[in-house]
Design a protein around this motif. Structure first.
Motif, mmCIF file in Angstrom:
data_model
loop_
_atom_site.group_PDB
_atom_site.id
_atom_site.type_symbol
_atom_site.label_atom_id
_atom_site.label_comp_id
_atom_site.label_asym_id
_atom_site.label_seq_id
_atom_site.Cartn_x
_atom_site.Cartn_y
_atom_site.Cartn_z
ATOM 1 N N TYR A 92 -11.244 1.091 1.973
ATOM 2 C CA TYR A 92 -11.121 -0.339 2.247
ATOM 3 C C TYR A 92 -12.310 -1.150 1.791
ATOM 4 N N ILE A 122 -4.723 12.221 -3.668
ATOM 5 C CA ILE A 122 -4.556 10.786 -3.440
ATOM 6 C C ILE A 122 -5.511 10.388 -2.325
ATOM 7 N N SER A 123 -6.254 9.330 -2.558
ATOM 8 C CA SER A 123 -7.166 8.846 -1.524
ATOM 9 C C SER A 123 -7.149 7.322 -1.512
ATOM 10 N N ARG A 124 -7.717 6.781 -0.456
ATOM 11 C CA ARG A 124 -7.796 5.319 -0.338
ATOM 12 C C ARG A 124 -8.987 4.938 0.507
ATOM 13 N N GLU A 178 1.132 4.191 -2.890
ATOM 14 C CA GLU A 178 0.916 5.595 -2.525
ATOM 15 C C GLU A 178 2.144 6.445 -2.841
ATOM 16 N N ASN A 232 -6.023 1.869 -8.219
ATOM 17 C CA ASN A 232 -5.425 0.587 -7.856
ATOM 18 C C ASN A 232 -6.457 -0.135 -6.997
ATOM 19 N N TYR A 280 -8.720 -0.093 -1.973
ATOM 20 C CA TYR A 280 -8.372 0.614 -3.192
ATOM 21 C C TYR A 280 -7.572 1.871 -2.854
ATOM 22 N N GLN A 281 -6.870 2.360 -3.874
ATOM 23 C CA GLN A 281 -6.152 3.621 -3.800
ATOM 24 C C GLN A 281 -6.413 4.363 -5.101
ATOM 25 N N THR A 341 0.846 -1.193 0.000
ATOM 26 C CA THR A 341 0.000 0.000 0.000
ATOM 27 C C THR A 341 0.879 1.240 0.000
ATOM 28 N N ASP A 342 1.925 1.236 0.806
ATOM 29 C CA ASP A 342 2.848 2.366 0.867
ATOM 30 C C ASP A 342 3.576 2.565 -0.466
#
Length: 185
Positions: free
Chosen positions: A59, A55-57, A28, A87, A66-67, A24-25
């Motif tokens: 669950y 940028i957002s994410r 991002e 993503n 998602y991102q 995830t990192d």
């Protein structure tokens, strides 16, 4: 609530959660580099109503994390334009291009170029990603003008296969965004 059980081994699998967090990192970080590659002053050259990048994410996009990287961020149904990189864990990485109706008409010639590699979302909602990806149809470039009178917005997309090497994925996505912007009047 009979029939329900708790997967204790999964809940205790620290390595799994650390791997998910690490990836995830990485995504991002990739999105942050891309956002820096296309600062607001450049986006304004392509779309005067640009609101920059974000940028957002989350669950729970149809039960999966998602991102998102949004560039331009103008979702007006008439004059809007947005490039979204999604993503979607378990589904893949996608680029979506949103056009308000008037923006679509104004850019119809350029969109014909994009449609060589992108697919029409062909859905009444720009956010129904599972249905869009699962049930996509192809918009003939000869029908662009006729179809423009039927919708409030247009959205096209394509799936991107990332390279395991971070720098290659970054360069590939940067080229995709540049191609989209270069084909936006």
């Amino acid at each position: 609530m009979s029939g329900l059980s708790i997967d204790l081994q999964l809940l205790k699998d620290k390595n799994l959660f650390q791997k998910l967090k690490a990836q995830t990192d990485v995504i991002e970080h990739l999105f942050a580099l891309l956002a820096n590659d296309f600062p607001q002053n450049e986006l304004l050259k392509f779309h005067s109503n640009s609101k920059g990048t974000k940028i957002s994410r989350g669950y729970n996009l149809e039960n999966s994390p998602y991102q998102v990287l949004d560039l331009v961020r103008d979702f007006d149904k008439n004059s809007g334009f947005n490039i979204r990189i999604l993503n979607w864990w378990g589904q893949g990485l996608f680029i979506f291009i949103y056009f308000g109706n008037l923006t679509f008409v104004k850019n119809s010639r350029s969109i014909k170029t994009l449609l060589k590699t992108f697919t029409d979302c062909n859905h009444p909602s720009p956010w129904a990603y599972g249905q869009i990806i699962g049930n996509h149809g192809i918009l003939s470039s000869s029908n662009i003008q006729a179809d423009s009178e039927k919708k409030d917005f247009y959205q096209i997309f394509k799936q991107i296969d990332l390279d395991q090497e971070f720098s290659k994925s970054h360069l590939m996505l940067k080229r995709e965004i540049r191609f989209i912007l270069d084909n936006h009047n």
